[in-house]
Motif scaffolding. Sequence first.
Motif, PDB file in Angstrom:
ATOM      1  N   LEU A  86     -36.779  58.375  40.025  1.00  0.00           N
ATOM      2  CA  LEU A  86     -38.701  59.100  39.206  1.00  0.00           C
ATOM      3  C   LEU A  86     -38.860  58.596  38.220  1.00  0.00           C
ATOM      4  CD1 LEU A  86     -39.821  61.995  40.328  1.00  0.00           C
ATOM      5  CD2 LEU A  86     -38.735  63.303  38.548  1.00  0.00           C
ATOM      6  N   GLN A  87     -38.493  57.315  38.180  1.00  0.00           N
ATOM      7  CA  GLN A  87     -39.126  57.029  37.211  1.00  0.00           C
ATOM      8  C   GLN A  87     -39.885  55.623  38.223  1.00  0.00           C
ATOM      9  OE1 GLN A  87     -37.287  53.539  34.843  1.00  0.00           O
ATOM     10  NE2 GLN A  87     -35.358  54.741  34.660  1.00  0.00           N
ATOM     11  N   ILE A  88     -39.493  55.388  39.123  1.00  0.00           N
ATOM     12  CA  ILE A  88     -40.184  54.496  40.019  1.00  0.00           C
ATOM     13  C   ILE A  88     -41.238  55.064  40.810  1.00  0.00           C
ATOM     14  CG2 ILE A  88     -39.586  52.531  41.465  1.00  0.00           C
ATOM     15  CD1 ILE A  88     -36.713  52.778  40.259  1.00  0.00           C
ATOM     16  N   TYR A  89     -40.505  56.540  41.156  1.00  0.00           N
ATOM     17  CA  TYR A  89     -41.511  57.141  42.600  1.00  0.00           C
ATOM     18  C   TYR A  89     -42.097  57.536  42.103  1.00  0.00           C
ATOM     19  CZ  TYR A  89     -39.104  55.038  45.840  1.00  0.00           C
ATOM     20  OH  TYR A  89     -38.908  53.971  47.139  1.00  0.00           O
ATOM     21  N   SER A  90     -42.446  58.146  40.575  1.00  0.00           N
ATOM     22  CA  SER A  90     -43.400  59.282  39.861  1.00  0.00           C
ATOM     23  C   SER A  90     -44.984  58.908  40.434  1.00  0.00           C
ATOM     24  CB  SER A  90     -43.778  59.465  39.048  1.00  0.00           C
ATOM     25  OG  SER A  90     -43.743  58.224  37.910  1.00  0.00           O
ATOM     26  N   GLY A  91     -45.450  57.999  40.593  1.00  0.00           N
ATOM     27  CA  GLY A  91     -46.452  57.789  40.772  1.00  0.00           C
ATOM     28  C   GLY A  91     -47.046  57.860  42.011  1.00  0.00           C
ATOM     29  N   ALA A  92     -46.014  57.315  43.263  1.00  0.00           N
ATOM     30  CA  ALA A  92     -46.218  57.597  44.261  1.00  0.00           C
ATOM     31  C   ALA A  92     -46.123  58.858  44.712  1.00  0.00           C
ATOM     32  CB  ALA A  92     -44.679  56.968  45.133  1.00  0.00           C
ATOM     33  N   LEU A  93     -44.440  59.946  44.331  1.00  0.00           N
ATOM     34  CA  LEU A  93     -44.810  61.202  44.627  1.00  0.00           C
ATOM     35  C   LEU A  93     -46.209  62.021  44.383  1.00  0.00           C
ATOM     36  CD1 LEU A  93     -41.127  61.952  43.838  1.00  0.00           C
ATOM     37  CD2 LEU A  93     -42.274  62.437  45.480  1.00  0.00           C
ATOM     38  N   ALA A  94     -46.433  61.576  43.106  1.00  0.00           N
ATOM     39  CA  ALA A  94     -48.079  62.169  42.397  1.00  0.00           C
ATOM     40  C   ALA A  94     -49.228  61.888  43.838  1.00  0.00           C
ATOM     41  CB  ALA A  94     -48.637  61.885  40.826  1.00  0.00           C
ATOM     42  N   GLY A  95     -48.689  60.625  43.781  1.00  0.00           N
ATOM     43  CA  GLY A  95     -50.267  60.465  45.155  1.00  0.00           C
ATOM     44  C   GLY A  95     -49.904  61.450  46.345  1.00  0.00           C
ATOM     45  N   ALA A  96     -48.692  61.424  46.381  1.00  0.00           N
ATOM     46  CA  ALA A  96     -48.054  62.349  48.225  1.00  0.00           C
ATOM     47  C   ALA A  96     -48.522  63.604  47.548  1.00  0.00           C
ATOM     48  CB  ALA A  96     -46.515  61.668  48.640  1.00  0.00           C
ATOM     49  N   PHE A  97     -47.984  64.703  46.982  1.00  0.00           N
ATOM     50  CA  PHE A  97     -48.166  66.035  46.563  1.00  0.00           C
ATOM     51  C   PHE A  97     -49.127  65.516  45.041  1.00  0.00           C
ATOM     52  CE2 PHE A  97     -44.527  64.703  47.970  1.00  0.00           C
ATOM     53  CZ  PHE A  97     -44.100  65.612  48.998  1.00  0.00           C
ATOM     54  N   PRO A  98     -50.255  65.767  44.699  1.00  0.00           N
ATOM     55  CA  PRO A  98     -51.289  65.927  43.821  1.00  0.00           C
ATOM     56  C   PRO A  98     -51.702  66.800  43.633  1.00  0.00           C
ATOM     57  CG  PRO A  98     -52.559  65.262  46.518  1.00  0.00           C
ATOM     58  CD  PRO A  98     -51.624  64.453  46.704  1.00  0.00           C
ATOM     59  N   GLY A  99     -51.497  68.174  44.020  1.00  0.00           N
ATOM     60  CA  GLY A  99     -51.621  68.918  43.647  1.00  0.00           C
ATOM     61  C   GLY A  99     -49.623  70.022  42.973  1.00  0.00           C
ATOM     62  N   GLY A 100     -49.353  69.876  43.476  1.00  0.00           N
ATOM     63  CA  GLY A 100     -48.172  70.140  43.613  1.00  0.00           C
ATOM     64  C   GLY A 100     -47.116  69.489  42.030  1.00  0.00           C
ATOM     65  N   LEU A 101     -47.384  68.090  42.540  1.00  0.00           N
ATOM     66  CA  LEU A 101     -46.526  67.248  41.648  1.00  0.00           C
ATOM     67  C   LEU A 101     -47.470  66.250  40.465  1.00  0.00           C
ATOM     68  CD1 LEU A 101     -43.986  66.101  44.123  1.00  0.00           C
ATOM     69  CD2 LEU A 101     -43.625  67.494  41.872  1.00  0.00           C
ATOM     70  N   GLY A 102     -48.847  66.417  40.564  1.00  0.00           N
ATOM     71  CA  GLY A 102     -49.929  65.863  40.522  1.00  0.00           C
ATOM     72  C   GLY A 102     -49.111  65.309  38.189  1.00  0.00           C
ATOM     73  N   TRP A 103     -49.186  66.314  37.783  1.00  0.00           N
ATOM     74  CA  TRP A 103     -48.147  65.670  37.064  1.00  0.00           C
ATOM     75  C   TRP A 103     -47.211  65.099  36.145  1.00  0.00           C
ATOM     76  CZ3 TRP A 103     -43.454  67.063  36.319  1.00  0.00           C
ATOM     77  CH2 TRP A 103     -42.609  67.501  36.618  1.00  0.00           C
ATOM     78  N   LEU A 104     -46.366  63.912  37.532  1.00  0.00           N
ATOM     79  CA  LEU A 104     -45.898  63.267  36.839  1.00  0.00           C
ATOM     80  C   LEU A 104     -46.297  62.108  36.240  1.00  0.00           C
ATOM     81  CD1 LEU A 104     -43.512  63.703  40.189  1.00  0.00           C
ATOM     82  CD2 LEU A 104     -42.703  64.247  38.514  1.00  0.00           C
ATOM     83  N   ASN A 105     -47.023  61.945  36.855  1.00  0.00           N
ATOM     84  CA  ASN A 105     -47.866  61.056  35.986  1.00  0.00           C
ATOM     85  C   ASN A 105     -48.439  60.760  35.067  1.00  0.00           C
ATOM     86  OD1 ASN A 105     -48.749  58.853  38.315  1.00  0.00           O
ATOM     87  ND2 ASN A 105     -50.852  60.017  39.189  1.00  0.00           N
ATOM     88  N   ALA A 106     -48.258  62.334  34.453  1.00  0.00           N
ATOM     89  CA  ALA A 106     -48.511  61.886  32.714  1.00  0.00           C
ATOM     90  C   ALA A 106     -47.343  62.259  31.812  1.00  0.00           C
ATOM     91  CB  ALA A 106     -49.242  63.374  32.565  1.00  0.00           C
ATOM     92  N   VAL A 107     -45.913  61.672  32.690  1.00  0.00           N
ATOM     93  CA  VAL A 107     -44.889  61.860  31.738  1.00  0.00           C
ATOM     94  C   VAL A 107     -44.087  60.349  31.903  1.00  0.00           C
ATOM     95  CG1 VAL A 107     -42.103  62.770  32.135  1.00  0.00           C
ATOM     96  CG2 VAL A 107     -44.439  64.333  32.854  1.00  0.00           C
ATOM     97  N   PRO A 108     -44.331  60.221  30.561  1.00  0.00           N
ATOM     98  CA  PRO A 108     -43.781  58.775  30.309  1.00  0.00           C
ATOM     99  C   PRO A 108     -42.613  58.273  30.930  1.00  0.00           C
ATOM    100  CG  PRO A 108     -43.589  60.054  28.733  1.00  0.00           C
ATOM    101  CD  PRO A 108     -44.442  60.995  29.496  1.00  0.00           C
ATOM    102  N   ALA A 109     -42.295  57.018  31.851  1.00  0.00           N
ATOM    103  CA  ALA A 109     -41.381  56.636  32.423  1.00  0.00           C
ATOM    104  C   ALA A 109     -40.129  57.065  31.375  1.00  0.00           C
ATOM    105  CB  ALA A 109     -41.283  55.410  33.060  1.00  0.00           C
ATOM    106  N   GLN A 110     -40.496  56.574  30.837  1.00  0.00           N
ATOM    107  CA  GLN A 110     -38.974  56.035  29.271  1.00  0.00           C
ATOM    108  C   GLN A 110     -37.987  57.717  29.122  1.00  0.00           C
ATOM    109  OE1 GLN A 110     -42.280  55.415  28.425  1.00  0.00           O
ATOM    110  NE2 GLN A 110     -42.090  53.488  28.598  1.00  0.00           N
ATOM    111  N   LEU A 111     -39.254  58.973  29.455  1.00  0.00           N
ATOM    112  CA  LEU A 111     -37.824  60.058  29.360  1.00  0.00           C
ATOM    113  C   LEU A 111     -37.504  60.078  30.505  1.00  0.00           C
ATOM    114  CD1 LEU A 111     -38.247  63.025  27.908  1.00  0.00           C
ATOM    115  CD2 LEU A 111     -39.772  63.763  29.379  1.00  0.00           C
ATOM    116  N   PHE A 112     -37.660  59.488  31.622  1.00  0.00           N
ATOM    117  CA  PHE A 112     -37.038  59.911  32.925  1.00  0.00           C
ATOM    118  C   PHE A 112     -35.033  59.116  32.476  1.00  0.00           C
ATOM    119  CE2 PHE A 112     -40.826  60.950  35.543  1.00  0.00           C
ATOM    120  CZ  PHE A 112     -40.083  62.261  35.695  1.00  0.00           C
ATOM    121  N   LYS A 113     -35.998  58.027  32.091  1.00  0.00           N
ATOM    122  CA  LYS A 113     -34.546  56.862  31.300  1.00  0.00           C
ATOM    123  C   LYS A 113     -33.887  58.107  30.936  1.00  0.00           C
ATOM    124  CE  LYS A 113     -36.898  51.915  32.213  1.00  0.00           C
ATOM    125  NZ  LYS A 113     -37.386  51.226  31.320  1.00  0.00           N
ATOM    126  N   ALA A 114     -34.550  58.244  30.178  1.00  0.00           N
ATOM    127  CA  ALA A 114     -33.554  59.065  28.146  1.00  0.00           C
ATOM    128  C   ALA A 114     -32.830  60.566  29.169  1.00  0.00           C
ATOM    129  CB  ALA A 114     -34.467  58.916  27.498  1.00  0.00           C
TER     130      ALA A 114
END
Lengths: 527, 331, 373
Positions: B267-295
């Motif tokens: 998700l840390q790699i794809y969060s941008g792409a997913l947020a772009g593809a589903f701006p409505g449902g997954l737009g918030w993914l952009n706001a989640v720091p990648a480090q959180l996914f790693k941790a």
Amino acid sequence: MEERYAIEMRGICKSFGSVAANKDVNLNVKPGEILALLGENGSGKTTLMNMLSGIYKPDSGSIFVDGQEVSINSPEDAKRLGIGMVHQHFKLVDVFSAADNIWLGDDKSGAVLKKDRYDVIRDMAKKFGFDIDPRKKVYNMAVSEKQTLEIVKVLYYGAKIIILDEPTAVLTVQETVKLFDVLRRMKAEGHAIIIITHKLNEVLEISDRVAILRKGEYITTVDTPSTNEQQLTEYMVGRKVELNIQRPVVEKTRPLLEIRDLTIKNDEGALAIDHVSFYIRGGEILGVAGIAGCGQKELCEAIAGLRPIEGGQMIHKGDNIVGLPPKAILEKGISMSFIPEDRLGMGLAPSMSITDNMLLKKYDQSKGPFVDRKTGRAEAKQVIADLEIVTPSTETPVRRLSGGNVQKVLLGREIKAGPNVIVTAYPVRGLDINSSYAIYDILNRQKQDGVGILFVGEDLDVMMGLCDKIMVLCHGKVMGVVHAHKTSKEELGLMMTGALDLSHKYEDKPAGIAKDSRIGENEEVEE
Amino acid sequence: MNDPINVLTLFLFNIVLINIPLLYGTVGEIVVEKAGSLDLGVEGTMAVGAIFGYLAGCAANSMVVGLLVSFLAAGLCGALFAVLTVSFQANQNVTGLTITTFGLGLYFFVGKGMGERWPAMTVASALVDGFTARELPLLSKIPVLGKVFFSQNLLVYLGVAVAVLVWWYLNFTKTGLRLRAVGENPGAADSVGVNILLYKYVHLIAGSGIMGLGGFYMALNMSGSFEGSNCWINGYGWIAIALVIFANWNPVMAILGTLVFGFFNTLQIYSGALAGAFPGGLGWLNAVPAQLFKALPFIITAIVLIASSVRKKEGSGQPAALGLNYFREER
Amino acid sequence: MKNRQPLFHVVKRESGSPGRQILAYVAAVALALVVGAVLLAVQGVEPLTFYKQMLTMGIPGSRYPWRAVENFIKLFVPLLIVSLALALAFKMRFWNIGGEGQFIMGAFWAGVAAMNLGESLPRPAMVLVMAVAGALGGGVYGLFVAALKVRFGTNETLLTLMLNYIALYFLQFFAETKADWNFFLDPESARPKFAKFPASAQMITIPIGPFNLNLSLVIALALCALIFAYLNYTKRGYEIAVVGDSPNTARYAGMKVGKIVLRTIFISAALIGMAGAFHVSSAGVMSASPTNDVGWTGIVVAWLAKLNTVGILVAAVLITVLQFGCQTASATYPAIDANFANLLQGVILFIVLAADFFTRFKLVRRGGKEAVK
């Protein structure tokens, strides 16, 4: 022609460090025979049997199975030779089912576990007259169920020589009857059976011959029909030896420590001490006699505040000490020292120096942030001189000392603390005569100073010479309290094995309750 | 390209593709831990398996050689661990950590030492071919799922097969039963004639070997490009140790756990792409720091660890004698 | 088959001799160097020249020999403090493998203090504040685990391991997130980049001729003495020894074992956090991965030294020489880098672990004759 033995041990010796557990032991069992192995606490029975089951290796001596000399290097070897042992401490995997615990050592069936193993085990158990639930997990089992499982396990492996280490200790009367039926049937089928037990009536009931060990040494083997409880007891405890131990007469005070209806569980959750009452007055030594694991350890731990109790009262000088932390109990002047079989463990920090061990209970009393090693060293020197401890220096780690010297360090420290109640278990375990007398003298001096002493011992001669009264425990119950100078070794032996119960000797006065008890004096004292 | 379903499919596809090494590492560590040994050397073991497997695979231009050598090289690490902890009774934590230090040191030493001679994966056609996605007949035609689960390379299928096989081995064979007994109560296993030494050695070596396969996978997934600063394994060994706990020592649960941990990892790699593809449902993914996914894998595992110690449930798969050395004559 | 006998029978040794141990260690280092030499030769590197360069750490003949020493100290101080601190925990058989995380937390909180107070406080006060902030940051992080261990028996090995990575990504979040609130970053830079600490937050150095003595070295050596005294002379140190030796005896003596564990782990983790603070203060800037694996290496050092304070000093020097030496030597040998030090470190520890066996156990030939003394 010489008789063929299923198993024969010749000249077996085994020691742990400096402690000799078995000295030149000979033992044999014929096929179709039940041999009882009898002996007191620490007489080396379990060690001896563990050399048959492959847990230990003998230092010297030889073992023959069916007349062939064998070397048993592992439990695997033992199993292959047809030797199966039911250990006193169960060797079971808690998270496995009953069937899987048996299947574990099975060599006959295929590599894949099949569901029908449950039926196989159940049927097989039924054949021997046991009713077990093969799917039940061990952690859900009661103690007796685990025991049954252990027996079924050995039977399943088809052992020809079966060793049972105190199998009846955790069984009910009915279960014992059943077990004996099984043993007789096994015997009829030609198995050789060795049973370790302390219950003389069971020995007489089930065995064909009895082999007796005393203090690691082999005494003799007798035919059961030609013996009786008195003779066996005598073999087991030995003839009365006149020891020249002083027993000064001291004026006794009111009870210092009173124990009433005390009940304690052991680590396995079984009752270790079962409604025990007794009291210790200042200026007397109360001996506690009993066979291995009759709750002595649990009793000592409970008094020291190290083990929670199930019920009952412990009153010290009128104050309730139940539930107090160990430190508070120490501060009341109750000293506890317990010498376990390995002599280290409780009471000493083995890697630390004698000086440091002297300070164990009082390191916190000195002023300032530093440990007062000067005092510790001075005390260490004094104890070393007083008790003739053999050590390179006061700074030698305790574990480097020989066993006897370790004990002297422990007891020396306890007495230095100036307690008013001393609880001491096996203080002369493994000591030579001179050191033992040194310790008796120390205890007697304490007694003359008005200290109350609970002496948990294993040598009846010593206890009869040293103690004022002796309380006998058998499987956690008091068999009675007798005057040391009036009793006999035979009487004590019979009480220890449960053959004689004097706890209700006096109708008017229940045993273990002082006439001038402080309990009830002040109702607030009670919980 | 930006078709949301395509992005989603690619994301899910990569969860599997990128994270299968975790499964190998975890299953290997489960085998080791079920024998009662806590081996903290997963990272180093995987690194050793990876580099030697890759180099051998390139040299022989053979997938089988690569797999075999990575298994053996990592198995040697397991053997080292076994010699020290089983025969020499050394502390397991220290030994495991040293395996990691040593293994990573060896990885870089060998890699750097190769210098110009370092083989590119393109040279070894067999490895390229072996790592190419294979579409399973019929199954791969299922929309989305077909691509995600049934159009992967052979090593993905192998990894799942190994996990299922180990699960079956642990629970349905007698050797598996004995192995679990060794990890639970070696004294009990010993008393019925199970050869503790043999069981520990065999399973420590085999478990480490499985970890090595995961390392080999990582090498191929990185296209065999060696970097002087970053090891291929990149912390997967540590995540695997965490995953063992999360999966409750169950290899099949480990498959599921790999997907869960892999989900965050990818998700840390794809969060941008997913947020772009589903701006409505997954737009918030952009706001989640990648480090959180790693941790998150570590946070989840820490919570699982704490929760299971608080509840002390009987169903825990943690071997009771984990981390303890066995000495028969202890008294 | 029935008379099959194993050649040897393993029994526990009653006592070990220190002479044998020291001998084992010297042999371990020598043997590791031989193994390393073989590996170097395989790589086409002349081992003796490499070792010479490694062991002298490029100091002779350098244009700035004092600079090399200063850099050596920067590597040495964190390792020494962390090893000392870990030994405290290991003495109680508390497997704190969370040195990495505690170090990061210490560095982080020291950084927070530096970036926020650096302008307003004078240097000595600032360095002190950073040390305290780091100690608290690391200490609380460790205390959390100790509390769970004491209360619920949570497995501390695995939990501290997880916390290492949680701390690492926590710090990375600050390192990689460009935002107005992120006071850590350099506002001038477009990419996220840590800003230098204000001057007052840089570690104090004491100039001795051309050499700048890093104050943290003095503190670390003082800590060495303090911990030695703490462990060997104070009541608290005495408690640690008893709890580590036999928890049952400790309870028997009336000690509150849980409290002792909490206190000791807090101190241990706090020291590690403080080492983190010293590290970033000496560097003068935060780093996304500040530890240089010191949390792991510290375990190796503590174990090599048998948790003995003096031994830790020696082992920490040895390991730093290996690491720093390899680092400098790699300037000449591109194929070899600091990882070679890890490799050697591993080999040394393997040999020591194996050798330990022969100091703890002995092999006895059947029949009672001792085969290996």
